[in-house]
Design an enzyme around this catalytic site. Structure first.
Site, PDB file in Angstrom:
ATOM      1  N   GLU A 249      -3.569   7.607  -5.379  1.00 19.69           N
ATOM      2  CA  GLU A 249      -3.865   6.859  -6.603  1.00 19.69           C
ATOM      3  C   GLU A 249      -5.194   7.312  -7.204  1.00 19.69           C
ATOM      4  O   GLU A 249      -6.199   7.287  -6.496  1.00 19.69           O
ATOM      5  CB  GLU A 249      -3.917   5.366  -6.303  1.00 19.69           C
ATOM      6  CG  GLU A 249      -2.567   4.816  -5.877  1.00 19.69           C
ATOM      7  CD  GLU A 249      -2.619   3.351  -5.421  1.00 19.69           C
ATOM      8  OE1 GLU A 249      -3.682   2.718  -5.527  1.00 19.69           O
ATOM      9  OE2 GLU A 249      -1.590   2.863  -4.956  1.00 19.69           O
TER      10      GLU A 249
ATOM     11  N   HIS B 106      -1.309   0.093  -9.703  1.00 19.13           N
ATOM     12  CA  HIS B 106      -1.989  -0.756  -8.708  1.00 19.13           C
ATOM     13  C   HIS B 106      -2.739  -1.872  -9.447  1.00 19.13           C
ATOM     14  O   HIS B 106      -3.908  -2.146  -9.154  1.00 19.13           O
ATOM     15  CB  HIS B 106      -2.951   0.063  -7.831  1.00 19.13           C
ATOM     16  CG  HIS B 106      -3.269  -0.632  -6.525  1.00 19.13           C
ATOM     17  ND1 HIS B 106      -3.480   0.022  -5.346  1.00 19.13           N
ATOM     18  CD2 HIS B 106      -3.407  -1.953  -6.223  1.00 19.13           C
ATOM     19  CE1 HIS B 106      -3.739  -0.847  -4.383  1.00 19.13           C
ATOM     20  NE2 HIS B 106      -3.701  -2.060  -4.894  1.00 19.13           N
TER      21      HIS B 106
ATOM     22  N   ARG C 178       0.864  -1.185   0.000  1.00 19.08           N
ATOM     23  CA  ARG C 178       0.000   0.000   0.000  1.00 19.08           C
ATOM     24  C   ARG C 178       0.899   1.234   0.000  1.00 19.08           C
ATOM     25  O   ARG C 178       1.886   1.293   0.746  1.00 19.08           O
ATOM     26  CB  ARG C 178      -0.903   0.024   1.241  1.00 19.08           C
ATOM     27  CG  ARG C 178      -2.082  -0.957   1.170  1.00 19.08           C
ATOM     28  CD  ARG C 178      -3.122  -0.546   0.123  1.00 19.08           C
ATOM     29  NE  ARG C 178      -4.259  -1.436   0.043  1.00 19.08           N
ATOM     30  CZ  ARG C 178      -4.378  -2.475  -0.781  1.00 19.08           C
ATOM     31  NH1 ARG C 178      -3.385  -2.775  -1.606  1.00 19.08           N
ATOM     32  NH2 ARG C 178      -5.476  -3.212  -0.803  1.00 19.08           N
TER      33      ARG C 178
HETATM   34  N1  LIG Z   1      -0.806  -4.464  -5.317  1.00 20.03           N
HETATM   35  C1  LIG Z   1      -1.925  -5.155  -5.215  1.00 20.03           C
HETATM   36  O1  LIG Z   1      -2.730  -5.209  -6.144  1.00 20.03           O
HETATM   37  C2  LIG Z   1      -2.200  -5.907  -3.950  1.00 20.03           C
HETATM   38  C3  LIG Z   1      -3.059  -7.015  -4.002  1.00 20.03           C
HETATM   39  C4  LIG Z   1      -3.280  -7.726  -2.813  1.00 20.03           C
HETATM   40  C5  LIG Z   1      -2.673  -7.329  -1.632  1.00 20.03           C
HETATM   41  N2  LIG Z   1      -1.869  -6.236  -1.614  1.00 20.03           N
HETATM   42  C6  LIG Z   1      -1.225  -5.793  -0.372  1.00 20.03           C
HETATM   43  O2  LIG Z   1      -0.119  -6.640  -0.095  1.00 20.03           O
HETATM   44  C7  LIG Z   1       0.177  -6.579   1.304  1.00 20.03           C
HETATM   45  C8  LIG Z   1       0.371  -7.973   1.873  1.00 20.03           C
HETATM   46  O3  LIG Z   1      -0.832  -8.719   1.746  1.00 20.03           O
HETATM   47  P1  LIG Z   1      -0.962 -10.183   2.373  1.00 20.03           P
HETATM   48  O4  LIG Z   1      -2.154 -10.818   1.701  1.00 20.03           O
HETATM   49  O5  LIG Z   1       0.341 -10.884   2.336  1.00 20.03           O
HETATM   50  O6  LIG Z   1      -1.342  -9.835   3.867  1.00 20.03           O
HETATM   51  P2  LIG Z   1      -1.149 -10.762   5.160  1.00 20.03           P
HETATM   52  O7  LIG Z   1      -2.011 -10.161   6.201  1.00 20.03           O
HETATM   53  O8  LIG Z   1      -1.327 -12.205   4.823  1.00 20.03           O
HETATM   54  O9  LIG Z   1       0.401 -10.579   5.535  1.00 20.03           O
HETATM   55  C9  LIG Z   1       0.896  -9.377   6.045  1.00 20.03           C
HETATM   56  C10 LIG Z   1       2.043  -9.687   6.976  1.00 20.03           C
HETATM   57  O10 LIG Z   1       2.549  -8.446   7.440  1.00 20.03           O
HETATM   58  C11 LIG Z   1       2.868  -8.608   8.802  1.00 20.03           C
HETATM   59  N3  LIG Z   1       2.959  -7.329   9.511  1.00 20.03           N
HETATM   60  C12 LIG Z   1       2.003  -6.665  10.195  1.00 20.03           C
HETATM   61  N4  LIG Z   1       2.517  -5.543  10.745  1.00 20.03           N
HETATM   62  C13 LIG Z   1       3.832  -5.516  10.399  1.00 20.03           C
HETATM   63  C14 LIG Z   1       4.893  -4.619  10.662  1.00 20.03           C
HETATM   64  N5  LIG Z   1       4.716  -3.537  11.427  1.00 20.03           N
HETATM   65  N6  LIG Z   1       6.106  -4.893  10.149  1.00 20.03           N
HETATM   66  C15 LIG Z   1       6.316  -5.985   9.400  1.00 20.03           C
HETATM   67  N7  LIG Z   1       5.346  -6.895   9.122  1.00 20.03           N
HETATM   68  C16 LIG Z   1       4.117  -6.645   9.609  1.00 20.03           C
HETATM   69  C17 LIG Z   1       1.781  -9.518   9.345  1.00 20.03           C
HETATM   70  O11 LIG Z   1       2.202 -10.149  10.545  1.00 20.03           O
HETATM   71  C18 LIG Z   1       1.608 -10.505   8.202  1.00 20.03           C
HETATM   72  O12 LIG Z   1       2.449 -11.629   8.355  1.00 20.03           O
HETATM   73  C19 LIG Z   1      -0.987  -5.825   1.933  1.00 20.03           C
HETATM   74  O13 LIG Z   1      -0.602  -4.487   2.142  1.00 20.03           O
HETATM   75  C20 LIG Z   1      -2.071  -5.883   0.877  1.00 20.03           C
HETATM   76  O14 LIG Z   1      -2.961  -4.807   0.989  1.00 20.03           O
HETATM   77  C21 LIG Z   1      -1.625  -5.526  -2.754  1.00 20.03           C
END
Ligand SMILES: NC(=O)c1ccc[n+]([C@@H]2O[C@H](COP(=O)([O-])OP(=O)(O)OC[C@H]3O[C@@H](n4cnc5c(N)ncnc54)[C@H](O)[C@@H]3O)[C@@H](O)[C@H]2O)c1
Length: 349
Positions: free
Chosen positions: A274, A293, A245
């Site tokens: 965005e 995105h 994000r």
């Molecule tokens: N670009 C895109 O189109 C797109 C699509 C899907 C998801 N995303 C984004 O990708 C990211 C990851 O998604 P995900 O499905 O793996 O989520 P997820 O919740 O499965 O994993 C996120 C991880 O981040 C960790 N985390 C939380 N706080 C933290 C911190 N302060 N420091 C380090 N790690 C921390 C959590 O413990 C978890 O293991 C999210 O931001 C999501 O919004 C982007």
């Protein structure tokens, strides 16, 4: 014969001419499911309560779902978001009304991890620069020695977050023989060890990595986490990749670091704003590769999100818990358990 289980699709799934916006979302399983009816809503944003009074489930694309989207008759049991972001949904209002909010991590896991690998390969291989050189014919070929790529063997990939997508990234990158490190305060240490990933402190990810990939959610804790101080810890040869994000990264600080070549470059699928303003200085930098995105948007990603949402609503119809629910506390309530019990009685075969 009891009344069918009725599923609404938010109006933004359909174009003005009535055709689907994303034909890769296969509605056949919904069409074929016994005792299920589905219908598109009129495109109102946010979704309005009166639109939902005759529905048990809603599959929601990008329209907002607020407290005013919830009809007081209490019929709606589940909102299934198409994707994993749910900043468009009032989760507290859902919880108060006993509506489960489901998301689709199974749909995005591989496609987003592939986007990150795409950035790693394009940045390390100087793909965009070499594309531009080639278009300049002889003049470009004459300068190709100035743009040496970076081999990946033994280089360090660091992830901030090792959840759904971070872990998949490490699985995919395995054959490239990189060193793997991650910072995640809530990490599953066994999962990390199984993937050959060393868990380290946050600053260490910035200091040691040749590629820093951001894979944490946007929360109060992570907003602005990639700031000027942490960027200053990065090697001048290192790249930052953000597919998570935009606001997790301080964009002003990043723009400055990239402009002054204090880091080698970046791959950004997400930005603070965005779409960005057309005159945003970051868009002028040629050591950055951008995605709108949407780098993960593939036929398989959309099919996967759709399949996961259909599975979630059919689970509820059959009185089963959907697999990935954001507001899990709803599932613990007597009202929800009774509701599932009723659905089981009506529809379970
Ligand atoms: N670009 C895109 O189109 C797109 C699509 C899907 C998801 N995303 C984004 O990708 C990211 C990851 O998604 P995900 O499905 O793996 O989520 P997820 O919740 O499965 O994993 C996120 C991880 O981040 C960790 N985390 C939380 N706080 C933290 C911190 N302060 N420091 C380090 N790690 C921390 C959590 O413990 C978890 O293991 C999210 O931001 C999501 O919004 C982007």
């Amino acid at each position: 014969m009891s009344a069918p289980f009725r599923v609404a699709l938010s109006g933004d799934f359909r174009k003005a001419d009535g055709s689907p916006v994303y034909p890769d979302f296969d509605l056949e399983p919904l069409r074929q499911a016994p005792n299920v009816e589905f219908a598109y809503l009129e495109p109102r944003n946010p979704v309005e309560a009166d639109q939902l009074k005759d529905f048990d489930a809603l599959i929601l694309l990008a329209h907002r779902f607020t407290k005013d989207s919830i009809h007081p008759n209490g019929r709606l049991a589940i909102v299934a978001r198409f994707g994993v972001g749910y900043d468009t949904v009032d989760v507290e209002a859902c919880t108060r009304a006993g509506v489960a909010l489901a998301i689709t991590p199974d749909g995005v896991r591989r496609p987003v991890a592939v986007s990150i690998v795409t950035f790693i390969l394009a940045l390390s291989g100087k793909l965009m620069v070499k594309d531009r050189l080639t278009r300049k014919a002889a003049a470009g070929f004459a300068r190709r020695g100035e743009h040496m790529g970076v081999g990946l063997v033994g280089r360090t990939l660091g992830s901030i977050g090792i959840g759904n997508i971070g872990a998949e990234l490490f699985r995919l990158i395995k054959p490239f023989d990189m060193k793997l490190i991650a910072h995640d305060p809530y990490a599953d240490a066994k999962l990390a060890a199984g993937l050959g990933v060393q868990l380290v402190g946050l600053e260490e990810v910035f200091r040691r990595s040749d590629f820093v990939s951001v894979n944490c959610p946007l929360t109060a804790e992570t907003r602005g986490l990639v700031n000027a101080e942490r960027l200053a810890l990065m090697k001048p040869t290192a790249y930052l990749i953000n597919t998570a994000r935009g606001p997790i990264v301080g964009q002003k600080a990043l723009t400055k670091a990239l402009k002054e070549a204090r880091i080698a470059g970046a791959g950004l699928d997400v930005l603070e704003k965005e779409p960005p303003d057309a005159d945003d200085p970051i868009l002028k930098l040629d050591n950055v590769i951008f995605g709108p995105h949407a780098l993960c948007w593939t036929d398989q990603c959309f099919a996967g999100n759709g399949a996961a949402d259909v599975r979630a609503v059919l689970d509820v119809q059959h009185g089963r818990e959907p697999r990935v629910v954001v507001n899990r506390e709803v599932l613990e309530t007597a009202t929800w358990r009774n509701r599932l019990h009723e659905f089981r009685k009506r529809f379970a075969t």
